[in-house]
Scaffold this active site. Structure first.
Site, PDB file in Angstrom:
ATOM      1  N   THR A 184     -19.554  43.041  28.715  1.00 29.77           N
ATOM      2  CA  THR A 184     -18.324  42.402  29.170  1.00 29.77           C
ATOM      3  C   THR A 184     -17.587  41.791  27.984  1.00 29.77           C
ATOM      4  O   THR A 184     -18.184  41.111  27.150  1.00 29.77           O
ATOM      5  CB  THR A 184     -18.639  41.319  30.215  1.00 29.77           C
ATOM      6  OG1 THR A 184     -19.448  41.881  31.240  1.00 29.77           O
ATOM      7  CG2 THR A 184     -17.363  40.778  30.833  1.00 29.77           C
ATOM      8  N   GLU A 214     -26.378  31.010  31.892  1.00 30.50           N
ATOM      9  CA  GLU A 214     -25.709  32.213  32.378  1.00 30.50           C
ATOM     10  C   GLU A 214     -25.873  32.372  33.885  1.00 30.50           C
ATOM     11  O   GLU A 214     -24.906  32.613  34.611  1.00 30.50           O
ATOM     12  CB  GLU A 214     -26.255  33.448  31.658  1.00 30.50           C
ATOM     13  CG  GLU A 214     -25.638  34.755  32.142  1.00 30.50           C
ATOM     14  CD  GLU A 214     -26.133  35.966  31.379  1.00 30.50           C
ATOM     15  OE1 GLU A 214     -25.840  37.091  31.825  1.00 30.50           O
ATOM     16  OE2 GLU A 214     -26.803  35.801  30.346  1.00 30.50           O
ATOM     17  N   ILE A 250     -21.665  38.809  24.196  1.00 30.57           N
ATOM     18  CA  ILE A 250     -23.117  38.909  24.156  1.00 30.57           C
ATOM     19  C   ILE A 250     -23.476  40.356  24.465  1.00 30.57           C
ATOM     20  O   ILE A 250     -22.954  40.942  25.424  1.00 30.57           O
ATOM     21  CB  ILE A 250     -23.792  37.930  25.148  1.00 30.57           C
ATOM     22  CG1 ILE A 250     -25.314  37.946  24.999  1.00 30.57           C
ATOM     23  CG2 ILE A 250     -23.368  38.176  26.581  1.00 30.57           C
ATOM     24  CD1 ILE A 250     -25.829  37.141  23.865  1.00 30.57           C
ATOM     25  N   THR A 294     -27.703  44.484  26.955  1.00 28.71           N
ATOM     26  CA  THR A 294     -28.009  45.659  27.761  1.00 28.71           C
ATOM     27  C   THR A 294     -27.739  46.969  27.026  1.00 28.71           C
ATOM     28  O   THR A 294     -26.767  47.100  26.282  1.00 28.71           O
ATOM     29  CB  THR A 294     -27.183  45.617  29.064  1.00 28.71           C
ATOM     30  OG1 THR A 294     -27.380  44.356  29.696  1.00 28.71           O
ATOM     31  CG2 THR A 294     -27.615  46.715  30.012  1.00 28.71           C
TER      32      THR A 294
END
Length: 440
Positions: free
Chosen positions: A194, A279, A157, A160
């Site tokens: 990540t 999340e 995902i 950011t």
């Protein structure tokens, strides 16, 4: 044979009664613990120090269908059965999986006290795939889900950016249609992503609207990463969780088929928000287990460590520190269990509306309690807790991971504010509905 160290396990695993867990939950926990211990936890410290988890671990988990429990409950049963997946470990039927099973899985994966090794496996799977499952159209799902759900390909995902972290509405990565209308041309940067470095795809937030369109101009797009022209990626060295593969992604005129749009153009912000309950609950569970590992490790240490001619546990100040941190820890765990239970009993749309703000608060408080428990552990270990080897190496490693619990997934201060704003909004909406009903 010694009894379990106080605070080392949640109460339901210490033999205390609980109304939340059924025989199905207990059977699932007993089935997955040995697998996770053997294939991940026994090597977690070693792999985190090496700053990467070996590739075979991904295969070990995907071949055993042991990443599927990272997905939101209920699982995508129709898809899984199409792929020949009918059960999880322990004989749990995929249609019987609920958020209490999810809680158990996330808690077991974090039992090393380190989030990097499990995060290297779960983060992209847990948060990159759900928007495609929930909002992707049939052709997109048919193209990407079979390989993603079986682990043949990986996803992350990517929300950011260097200048837009918790401020999602100000994302600047653009996706502009090509003159032929067949592609989105993507330009921009994503940071702190990540699992990005290992991912074939990214479920990415992009701006399809004008620069000043704010949240209304955001869309989600499945962007190819590994080997895709115009994409460059490099790993970022962060203070903790280094083995999770935190990545900086640059996108320079990346051509993405328009068919890779997730759902409806301009609905990206809404799609992102519906992903946050899952999340933030997942993060809160893992972080609470980290706090448990830090505190119980310190508890065990002070029972055997002597100073001034007696065990540290005989010092009232030591007991006081343990008591304060322990009270916070067990209160947090009870709240985590409550959330998981509520989410397992509520339709997703209701849970998103009723629990959205409070789930942010749950995640924020988990970080604060980890800070308290990790700080307590380091202080009680003394010099050993400040040393990257020896008796205190684990609590030193956990302490470095505290910012990783308080910043990603919505930074602490933003979530505290969001929780109250959401509560006010919900209160006003319910009051308005009651007033309208009274007029009828």
């Amino acid at each position: 044979m010694a009894a379990p160290i106080p605070f080392s396990e949640p109460p339901w695993l210490m033999g205390l009664p609980s109304a939340h867990y059924t025989d199905s939950h207990r059977k699932f926990q007993k089935a997955i613990r040995p697998f996770i211990q053997k294939h991940l936890l026994d090597h977690a410290i070693e792999w985190d120090k090496a700053e990467t988890v070996p590739e075979h671990v991904w295969r070990d988990f995907t071949e055993a269908n042991m990443l599927l429990p990272t997905l939101p409950a209920p699982l995508p049963v129709a898809w899984l059965k199409r792929l020949g997946i009918h059960e999880l470990l322990g004989g749990l039927k995929v249609e019987d999986f609920d958020y209490m099973h999810s809680l158990i899985y996330a808690d077991e994966m974090a039992r090393s006290g380190l989030i990097g090794p499990p995060g290297s496996l779960t983060t992209g799977f847990a948060f990159g795939i759900p928007p495609i499952l929930k909002f992707g159209d049939k052709q997109l799902q048919e193209r990407v889900l079979p390989d993603l759900l079986t682990g043949k390909k990986r996803c992350c995902i990517a929300i950011t950016e260097p200048d837009a972290g918790s401020d999602v509405a100000n994302i600047t990565t653009t996706a502009v249609k090509s003159s032929c209308g067949k592609y989105y041309i993507v330009n921009g940067t994503k940071k702190w992503i990540t699992n990005g470095i290992w991912s074939d795809y990214s479920t990415m937030a992009v701006r399809t609207g004008s620069p000043g369109s704010g949240a209304a101009g955001l869309s989600l797009l499945v962007v190819p990463l590994k080997g895709c022209p115009g994409v460059s990626m490099r790993r970022l060295k962060v203070a903790g969780q280094v083995s999770a593969g935190t990545t900086y992604i640059e996108l320079d005129d990346v051509k993405v088929p328009v068919e890779n749009l997730v759902g409806v153009k301009g609905m990206g912000m809404r799609y992102i928000m519906t992903n946050f309950n899952h999340e933030r609950l997942s993060v809160a569970i893992s972080v609470t287990r980290q706090a448990r590992v830090a505190l119980s490790t310190a508890f065990e240490y002070v029972m055997k460590r002597e100073a001034f001619g007696k065990p540290l546990m005989d010092q009232p100040v030591v007991r006081h520190r343990l008591a304060k941190a322990g009270a916070l820890l067990e209160s947090q765990w009870a709240w985590v269990e409550q959330f998981a239970y509520q989410m397992s009993r509520m339709p997703k749309d209701d849970a998103d509306r009723e629990l959205g703000g409070m789930t942010g608060l749950l995640k924020a408080q988990a970080g604060m309690i980890l800070h308290e428990c990790a700080n307590t552990a380091v202080l009680l270990f003394g010099g050993n807790g400040y040393t990257r080897s020896g008796q205190g190496e684990l609590v030193e490693m956990i302490y470095r991971e505290v910012p990783g619990a308080r910043i990603p997934g919505g930074s602490e201060d933003v979530l505290l504010d969001l929780a109250v704003r959401q509560l006010v909004k919900l209160y006003q909406a319910k009051t308005k509905a009651l007033e309208a009903k009274a007029k009828i």
